[in-house]
Design an enzyme around this catalytic site. Sequence first.
Site, PDB file in Angstrom:
ATOM      1  CB  ALA A 112      -6.411  -2.996  14.640  1.00  0.00           C
ATOM      2  CE1 TYR A 113      -0.364  -7.123  10.358  1.00  0.00           C
ATOM      3  CE2 TYR A 113       0.832  -5.156   9.663  1.00  0.00           C
ATOM      4  CZ  TYR A 113       0.708  -6.534   9.704  1.00  0.00           C
ATOM      5  OH  TYR A 113       1.661  -7.326   9.102  1.00  0.00           O
ATOM      6  CB  ALA A 114       0.580  -0.399  14.003  1.00  0.00           C
ATOM      7  CE  LYS A 153       2.571  -8.436  12.043  1.00  0.00           C
ATOM      8  NZ  LYS A 153       2.832  -9.893  12.143  1.00  0.00           N
TER       9      LYS A 153
END
Length: 251
Positions: free
Chosen positions: A153-155, A158
């Site tokens: 989710a973060y990648a 980003k």
Amino acid sequence: MGKLQDKVVIITGGAGGIGSGMAKAMVKEGAIVAIVDLNEETGKAMEKELQAISPKSMFLQANLMDRENLGQIIKKVVDKYGKLDVLVNNAHASKQKTIEETTQEDLDFSFGTGFYPTFYLMKAALPYLKETKRNVINFASGAGLEGHTTQGAYAAAKEAIRGLSRVAANEWGKFGINVNIISPLANSPGVQAWAKAQPEYYEDIKGKIPMGRFGDVEEDIGRVAVFLASEDSKYITGQTIMVDGGSIMLH
């Protein structure tokens, strides 16, 4: 006279970690910094620290997931100071899960604290940045560039920010606005939490850093942010600047 003398800067997630490091580095170069954060206690404490150097600097409490009111952040700062020179979209939160475990709620949380605030704050700031012909600094991560496990989710958010930043660099160059991206590796609270959650992975990553350490939030990350916010970087735009001790060397 500092490199950022009397420049008005907004930093989201500015109450701690990399955000506070950038804020401190910038006020020491003469900037007036408005830090935006959800946590009132840490925000007020950082405001006091900044005002000891830059009396006009301030803390704004805001929930970046409240999309309808993101424009008010920009408006409050411009109403107070009369202009906006630099927007730093640093805030981002996410949950570490494998793709198999990641839910829609997890995706909404990561995009809601990272990508969407970046997009809407950039859009709201544009009329004022056109006037000052200054800078946007967004944030990427090695998690997205290299695909770190449990960071789906973060990648994803980003990398979406990186794509948005490149489009903005192309569209806004004609207005004299620079849009660049920092991809840091710093000894921030987020990295410290990751170290506790995945100590072996953390030590493995640390061991592969050519410079042998995680960066300092003020001296290493903050100083690069000062450079990107200053006249020294006026011919740089659309770039991902790896401030990671050589961990990832882009081709």
